[in-house]
Design an enzyme around this catalytic site. Structure first.
Site, short mmCIF file in Angstrom:
data_model
loop_
_atom_site.label_atom_id
_atom_site.label_comp_id
_atom_site.label_asym_id
_atom_site.label_seq_id
_atom_site.Cartn_x
_atom_site.Cartn_y
_atom_site.Cartn_z
N TYR A 1 2.89 3.95 -4.43
CA TYR A 1 3.07 4.44 -3.06
C TYR A 1 3.20 5.96 -3.04
O TYR A 1 2.58 6.65 -2.21
CB TYR A 1 4.31 3.79 -2.46
N LYS B 1 1.23 9.29 -1.17
CA LYS B 1 1.90 10.35 -0.42
C LYS B 1 1.56 11.73 -0.99
O LYS B 1 1.54 12.73 -0.25
CB LYS B 1 3.41 10.11 -0.40
N SER C 1 4.15 12.66 4.90
CA SER C 1 4.17 12.38 3.47
C SER C 1 5.57 11.92 3.08
O SER C 1 6.26 11.26 3.87
CB SER C 1 3.73 13.61 2.69
#
Length: 337
Positions: free
Chosen positions: A198, A202, A165
Protein backbone atom coordinates in the site's frame (compact mmCIF):
# COMPACT_ATOMS: atom_id res chain seq x y z
CA UNK A 1 5.48 10.79 13.85
CA UNK A 2 3.61 13.69 15.43
CA UNK A 3 2.08 16.55 13.51
CA UNK A 4 0.65 19.97 14.27
CA UNK A 5 -2.84 20.05 15.79
CA UNK A 6 -3.69 23.50 14.44
CA UNK A 7 -6.97 23.84 12.58
CA UNK A 8 -7.95 25.19 9.19
CA UNK A 9 -11.07 27.32 9.23
CA UNK A 10 -13.31 28.41 6.38
CA UNK A 11 -11.86 31.92 6.68
CA UNK A 12 -8.50 30.53 5.57
CA UNK A 13 -9.96 29.24 2.30
CA UNK A 14 -10.59 31.27 -0.85
CA UNK A 15 -14.08 32.06 -2.09
CA UNK A 16 -15.13 29.30 -4.50
CA UNK A 17 -18.37 30.66 -5.92
CA UNK A 18 -18.38 29.96 -9.65
CA UNK A 19 -15.60 27.37 -9.27
CA UNK A 20 -15.86 23.65 -10.05
CA UNK A 21 -14.18 20.82 -8.13
CA UNK A 22 -13.92 17.03 -8.26
CA UNK A 23 -13.14 14.95 -5.17
CA UNK A 24 -12.79 11.20 -5.60
CA UNK A 25 -14.00 8.82 -2.92
CA UNK A 26 -16.16 11.47 -1.32
CA UNK A 27 -19.04 9.45 0.07
CA UNK A 28 -17.20 8.84 3.34
CA UNK A 29 -14.13 9.79 5.36
CA UNK A 30 -11.62 12.44 4.34
CA UNK A 31 -13.21 12.93 0.92
CA UNK A 32 -16.64 13.54 2.47
CA UNK A 33 -15.24 16.22 4.76
CA UNK A 34 -13.19 17.77 1.94
CA UNK A 35 -16.34 18.13 -0.15
CA UNK A 36 -18.07 19.79 2.78
CA UNK A 37 -15.22 22.30 3.12
CA UNK A 38 -15.31 23.18 -0.59
CA UNK A 39 -19.10 23.35 -0.78
CA UNK A 40 -19.24 25.70 2.21
CA UNK A 41 -17.07 28.09 0.20
CA UNK A 42 -19.55 28.01 -2.68
CA UNK A 43 -18.02 25.51 -5.11
CA UNK A 44 -19.92 23.21 -7.41
CA UNK A 45 -18.44 19.90 -6.30
CA UNK A 46 -18.56 16.52 -8.01
CA UNK A 47 -18.33 13.51 -5.72
CA UNK A 48 -16.48 10.77 -7.60
CA UNK A 49 -17.91 7.47 -6.41
CA UNK A 50 -18.81 4.07 -7.79
CA UNK A 51 -22.00 3.49 -5.79
CA UNK A 52 -24.77 5.96 -6.62
CA UNK A 53 -26.87 5.07 -3.57
CA UNK A 54 -24.07 5.71 -1.10
CA UNK A 55 -23.04 8.85 -2.94
CA UNK A 56 -26.55 10.28 -2.98
CA UNK A 57 -26.99 9.56 0.73
CA UNK A 58 -23.73 11.38 1.49
CA UNK A 59 -24.68 14.31 -0.75
CA UNK A 60 -28.02 14.70 1.00
CA UNK A 61 -26.30 14.62 4.40
CA UNK A 62 -23.81 17.33 3.43
CA UNK A 63 -26.50 19.48 1.81
CA UNK A 64 -28.60 19.22 4.98
CA UNK A 65 -25.61 20.40 7.03
CA UNK A 66 -25.04 23.33 4.70
CA UNK A 67 -28.68 24.32 4.80
CA UNK A 68 -28.79 24.09 8.59
CA UNK A 69 -25.74 26.32 8.95
CA UNK A 70 -26.83 28.72 6.22
CA UNK A 71 -23.83 27.90 4.01
CA UNK A 72 -25.76 26.47 1.04
CA UNK A 73 -25.80 29.70 -1.02
CA UNK A 74 -24.98 28.75 -4.64
CA UNK A 75 -23.11 25.62 -3.57
CA UNK A 76 -24.10 22.34 -5.16
CA UNK A 77 -22.88 18.75 -4.96
CA UNK A 78 -23.29 16.20 -7.74
CA UNK A 79 -22.52 12.53 -8.21
CA UNK A 80 -19.82 11.62 -10.73
CA UNK A 81 -19.87 7.91 -11.51
CA UNK A 82 -16.31 6.74 -11.07
CA UNK A 83 -15.10 3.16 -10.78
CA UNK A 84 -11.41 3.40 -9.92
CA UNK A 85 -10.99 -0.35 -10.28
CA UNK A 86 -11.47 0.12 -14.03
CA UNK A 87 -9.15 2.70 -15.67
CA UNK A 88 -11.06 2.48 -18.96
CA UNK A 89 -14.31 3.56 -17.30
CA UNK A 90 -12.41 6.37 -15.55
CA UNK A 91 -11.25 7.61 -18.95
CA UNK A 92 -14.87 7.55 -20.17
CA UNK A 93 -16.14 9.36 -17.07
CA UNK A 94 -13.54 12.10 -17.41
CA UNK A 95 -14.30 12.51 -21.12
CA UNK A 96 -18.02 12.87 -20.33
CA UNK A 97 -17.22 15.43 -17.64
CA UNK A 98 -15.28 17.55 -20.13
CA UNK A 99 -18.25 17.48 -22.49
CA UNK A 100 -20.61 18.96 -19.88
CA UNK A 101 -18.42 21.32 -17.87
CA UNK A 102 -16.65 24.42 -19.16
CA UNK A 103 -14.12 24.62 -16.34
CA UNK A 104 -12.42 22.63 -13.60
CA UNK A 105 -10.61 24.51 -10.86
CA UNK A 106 -9.84 21.81 -8.30
CA UNK A 107 -9.11 18.10 -8.63
CA UNK A 108 -8.58 16.16 -5.39
CA UNK A 109 -7.47 12.57 -5.99
CA UNK A 110 -8.54 11.31 -2.60
CA UNK A 111 -10.01 7.81 -2.94
CA UNK A 112 -7.93 4.93 -1.66
CA UNK A 113 -7.91 1.16 -1.46
CA UNK A 114 -7.83 -0.39 2.00
CA UNK A 115 -4.24 -0.73 3.25
CA UNK A 116 -4.89 -4.04 4.96
CA UNK A 117 -4.96 -6.36 1.94
CA UNK A 118 -5.10 -8.88 0.47
CA UNK A 119 -4.50 -7.57 -3.05
CA UNK A 120 -5.22 -9.14 -6.43
CA UNK A 121 -4.25 -8.77 -10.07
CA UNK A 122 -7.10 -7.52 -12.25
CA UNK A 123 -8.01 -8.68 -15.75
CA UNK A 124 -5.23 -6.52 -17.19
CA UNK A 125 -2.64 -8.05 -14.90
CA UNK A 126 -2.39 -4.97 -12.67
CA UNK A 127 -2.40 -4.95 -8.88
CA UNK A 128 -5.74 -3.60 -7.63
CA UNK A 129 -4.27 -1.39 -4.88
CA UNK A 130 -1.99 0.32 -7.41
CA UNK A 131 -4.88 0.69 -9.86
CA UNK A 132 -7.19 2.36 -7.34
CA UNK A 133 -4.62 4.48 -5.53
CA UNK A 134 -2.49 5.58 -8.45
CA UNK A 135 -3.19 4.36 -12.00
CA UNK A 136 -6.86 5.35 -12.25
CA UNK A 137 -6.13 8.72 -10.66
CA UNK A 138 -3.36 9.18 -13.23
CA UNK A 139 -5.90 8.44 -15.99
CA UNK A 140 -8.42 10.85 -14.46
CA UNK A 141 -5.84 13.62 -14.14
CA UNK A 142 -4.33 13.24 -17.59
CA UNK A 143 -7.74 13.10 -19.27
CA UNK A 144 -8.91 16.22 -17.43
CA UNK A 145 -5.64 18.08 -17.96
CA UNK A 146 -6.75 19.97 -21.11
CA UNK A 147 -9.75 21.34 -19.18
CA UNK A 148 -7.61 22.18 -16.15
CA UNK A 149 -5.07 23.98 -18.36
CA UNK A 150 -7.83 25.87 -20.15
CA UNK A 151 -9.31 26.96 -16.81
CA UNK A 152 -5.87 28.15 -15.71
CA UNK A 153 -5.88 30.71 -18.55
CA UNK A 154 -9.05 32.39 -17.27
CA UNK A 155 -8.97 35.63 -15.29
CA UNK A 156 -8.57 35.16 -11.53
CA UNK A 157 -8.08 31.41 -11.93
CA UNK A 158 -6.25 29.35 -9.31
CA UNK A 159 -6.19 25.77 -10.52
CA UNK A 160 -4.95 23.06 -8.17
CA UNK A 161 -4.41 19.32 -8.37
CA UNK A 162 -4.09 17.43 -5.08
CA UNK A 163 -3.00 13.83 -4.53
CA UNK A 164 -3.79 12.36 -1.12
CA UNK A 165 -0.73 10.31 -0.22
CA UNK A 166 0.54 9.17 3.17
CA UNK A 167 3.56 9.60 5.39
CA UNK A 168 3.82 5.81 5.20
CA UNK A 169 5.47 6.27 1.79
CA UNK A 170 8.68 6.95 3.75
CA UNK A 171 8.87 3.27 4.72
CA UNK A 172 9.28 2.13 1.10
CA UNK A 173 12.59 1.62 -0.66
CA UNK A 174 12.68 1.01 -4.39
CA UNK A 175 15.33 0.88 -7.09
CA UNK A 176 13.16 1.25 -10.15
CA UNK A 177 9.71 1.81 -11.61
CA UNK A 178 10.69 0.48 -15.02
CA UNK A 179 8.27 -2.14 -16.32
CA UNK A 180 4.93 -3.54 -15.28
CA UNK A 181 6.50 -5.84 -12.70
CA UNK A 182 7.57 -2.84 -10.64
CA UNK A 183 4.05 -1.38 -10.74
CA UNK A 184 2.83 -4.74 -9.44
CA UNK A 185 5.53 -5.21 -6.82
CA UNK A 186 4.22 -6.87 -3.66
CA UNK A 187 5.98 -7.17 -0.34
CA UNK A 188 4.49 -10.36 1.04
CA UNK A 189 1.19 -11.85 2.20
CA UNK A 190 1.42 -10.74 5.83
CA UNK A 191 -0.21 -7.65 7.30
CA UNK A 192 3.19 -5.93 7.23
CA UNK A 193 3.65 -6.94 3.61
CA UNK A 194 0.23 -5.61 2.67
CA UNK A 195 0.95 -2.30 4.37
CA UNK A 196 4.26 -1.86 2.52
CA UNK A 197 2.57 -2.68 -0.79
CA UNK A 198 0.00 0.00 0.00
CA UNK A 199 2.78 2.41 0.94
CA UNK A 200 4.39 1.81 -2.46
CA UNK A 201 1.21 3.06 -4.14
CA UNK A 202 1.32 6.15 -1.92
CA UNK A 203 4.91 6.76 -3.00
CA UNK A 204 3.59 6.65 -6.57
CA UNK A 205 1.11 9.43 -5.69
CA UNK A 206 3.97 11.78 -4.79
CA UNK A 207 6.16 10.78 -7.73
CA UNK A 208 3.15 11.48 -9.96
CA UNK A 209 2.49 14.94 -8.53
CA UNK A 210 6.13 15.99 -8.80
CA UNK A 211 6.45 14.79 -12.39
CA UNK A 212 3.16 16.48 -13.27
CA UNK A 213 4.28 19.78 -11.75
CA UNK A 214 7.54 19.63 -13.72
CA UNK A 215 5.66 18.99 -16.97
CA UNK A 216 3.22 21.83 -16.32
CA UNK A 217 6.03 24.22 -15.42
CA UNK A 218 7.79 23.33 -18.66
CA UNK A 219 4.59 24.37 -20.47
CA UNK A 220 4.33 27.57 -18.39
CA UNK A 221 0.92 26.40 -17.19
CA UNK A 222 0.08 28.13 -13.87
CA UNK A 223 -1.34 25.11 -12.07
CA UNK A 224 -0.31 24.18 -8.53
CA UNK A 225 0.17 20.46 -7.83
CA UNK A 226 0.39 19.20 -4.25
CA UNK A 227 0.63 15.87 -2.47
CA UNK A 228 -0.58 15.65 1.11
CA UNK A 229 -0.58 13.35 4.11
CA UNK A 230 -3.92 13.72 5.94
CA UNK A 231 -2.77 12.27 9.24
CA UNK A 232 -4.02 9.19 11.07
CA UNK A 233 -7.78 9.33 10.60
CA UNK A 234 -10.59 7.13 11.94
CA UNK A 235 -11.95 6.28 8.51
CA UNK A 236 -14.56 3.62 7.83
CA UNK A 237 -11.78 1.29 6.67
CA UNK A 238 -9.72 1.75 9.82
CA UNK A 239 -12.81 1.34 12.00
CA UNK A 240 -13.73 -1.87 10.20
CA UNK A 241 -10.23 -3.25 10.58
CA UNK A 242 -10.16 -2.52 14.31
CA UNK A 243 -13.55 -4.19 14.70
CA UNK A 244 -12.10 -7.31 13.08
CA UNK A 245 -9.23 -7.62 15.57
CA UNK A 246 -10.08 -10.41 18.05
CA UNK A 247 -10.31 -9.55 21.74
CA UNK A 248 -8.51 -6.19 21.59
CA UNK A 249 -10.38 -4.53 18.70
CA UNK A 250 -12.93 -2.75 20.87
CA UNK A 251 -10.21 -1.47 23.21
CA UNK A 252 -8.07 -0.21 20.32
CA UNK A 253 -11.02 1.58 18.70
CA UNK A 254 -12.83 3.04 21.70
CA UNK A 255 -9.99 3.73 24.13
CA UNK A 256 -6.84 4.26 22.07
CA UNK A 257 -8.51 5.45 18.86
CA UNK A 258 -9.46 8.92 20.12
CA UNK A 259 -5.91 9.42 21.41
CA UNK A 260 -4.14 8.64 18.14
CA UNK A 261 -6.72 8.99 15.36
CA UNK A 262 -8.41 12.19 14.23
CA UNK A 263 -11.89 12.87 12.89
CA UNK A 264 -12.82 13.08 9.20
CA UNK A 265 -12.97 16.87 9.44
CA UNK A 266 -9.54 17.15 11.04
CA UNK A 267 -8.14 14.74 8.47
CA UNK A 268 -9.57 16.81 5.60
CA UNK A 269 -8.05 20.10 6.73
CA UNK A 270 -4.77 19.63 4.88
CA UNK A 271 -6.64 18.53 1.74
CA UNK A 272 -8.88 21.60 1.97
CA UNK A 273 -5.88 23.87 2.44
CA UNK A 274 -4.09 22.34 -0.54
CA UNK A 275 -7.23 22.68 -2.67
CA UNK A 276 -8.32 26.16 -1.61
CA UNK A 277 -6.04 27.69 1.00
CA UNK A 278 -5.62 31.47 0.78
CA UNK A 279 -1.94 31.19 1.64
CA UNK A 280 -1.30 29.04 -1.44
CA UNK A 281 -3.06 31.65 -3.59
CA UNK A 282 -1.10 34.50 -2.03
CA UNK A 283 2.31 32.90 -2.57
CA UNK A 284 1.51 32.51 -6.28
CA UNK A 285 1.40 36.32 -6.52
CA UNK A 286 4.75 36.87 -4.79
CA UNK A 287 7.51 38.72 -6.68
CA UNK A 288 10.07 36.49 -4.98
CA UNK A 289 10.55 33.38 -7.12
CA UNK A 290 11.36 31.08 -4.19
CA UNK A 291 8.25 32.20 -2.32
CA UNK A 292 6.14 32.00 -5.49
CA UNK A 293 7.14 28.38 -6.02
CA UNK A 294 6.82 27.39 -2.35
CA UNK A 295 3.89 25.05 -2.91
CA UNK A 296 4.62 23.85 -6.45
CA UNK A 297 5.01 20.08 -6.40
CA UNK A 298 5.00 20.33 -2.62
CA UNK A 299 4.22 17.82 0.08
CA UNK A 300 2.06 18.85 3.06
CA UNK A 301 1.58 17.19 6.43
CA UNK A 302 -1.01 18.02 9.12
CA UNK A 303 -2.05 20.57 9.41
CA UNK A 304 -1.09 22.37 6.18
CA UNK A 305 2.66 22.34 6.83
CA UNK A 306 5.23 22.02 4.04
CA UNK A 307 7.45 19.00 4.63
CA UNK A 308 10.08 16.96 2.83
CA UNK A 309 8.95 13.61 1.42
CA UNK A 310 11.30 10.66 1.21
CA UNK A 311 14.48 10.66 -0.85
CA UNK A 312 12.80 8.23 -3.24
CA UNK A 313 9.81 10.55 -3.71
CA UNK A 314 12.18 13.35 -4.75
CA UNK A 315 14.15 11.18 -7.19
CA UNK A 316 13.60 12.62 -10.68
CA UNK A 317 14.67 9.35 -12.27
CA UNK A 318 11.96 7.42 -10.41
CA UNK A 319 9.43 10.13 -11.25
CA UNK A 320 10.27 9.80 -14.95
CA UNK A 321 10.32 5.99 -14.87
CA UNK A 322 6.92 5.81 -13.23
CA UNK A 323 5.42 8.22 -15.76
CA UNK A 324 6.88 6.36 -18.75
CA UNK A 325 5.89 2.93 -17.42
CA UNK A 326 2.35 4.12 -16.68
CA UNK A 327 1.96 5.58 -20.19
CA UNK A 328 3.27 2.33 -21.68
CA UNK A 329 1.00 0.08 -19.62
CA UNK A 330 -2.06 2.21 -20.31
CA UNK A 331 -1.21 2.29 -24.01
CA UNK A 332 -1.30 -1.51 -24.05
CA UNK A 333 -4.82 -1.23 -22.61
CA UNK A 334 -5.88 1.17 -25.35
CA UNK A 335 -5.86 4.22 -23.06
CA UNK A 336 -4.02 7.10 -24.69
CA UNK A 337 -3.94 10.85 -24.05
Amino acid sequence: MFFSRKVITEDQLVDLHGKVAIVTGGNTGIGYATIEFLARKGARVYMGSRNQGRAQKAIEEIEAKLQKSGDDNQASIHWLQLDLLDPRSVKEAATEFIAKEERLDILVNNASHSPFGPYYLNQDGLLDVMVVNYISHFVLTETLLPLLRRTATLDDSDVRIVNVSSTSHTYVTTDSFVGKENLNKQFGDTLTGYLITYENSKLANILHIKNLQARLNAQSSPITCLAIHPGAVMTVGVSGFLNSVPFFGWFLKVILGPLFLTSWTQGAMTSAFAAAGKEVAETRKSKDEVERRKYEGGYLVPVANVAEPSTYAKDERLQRELYETTIEVLGEMGIVF
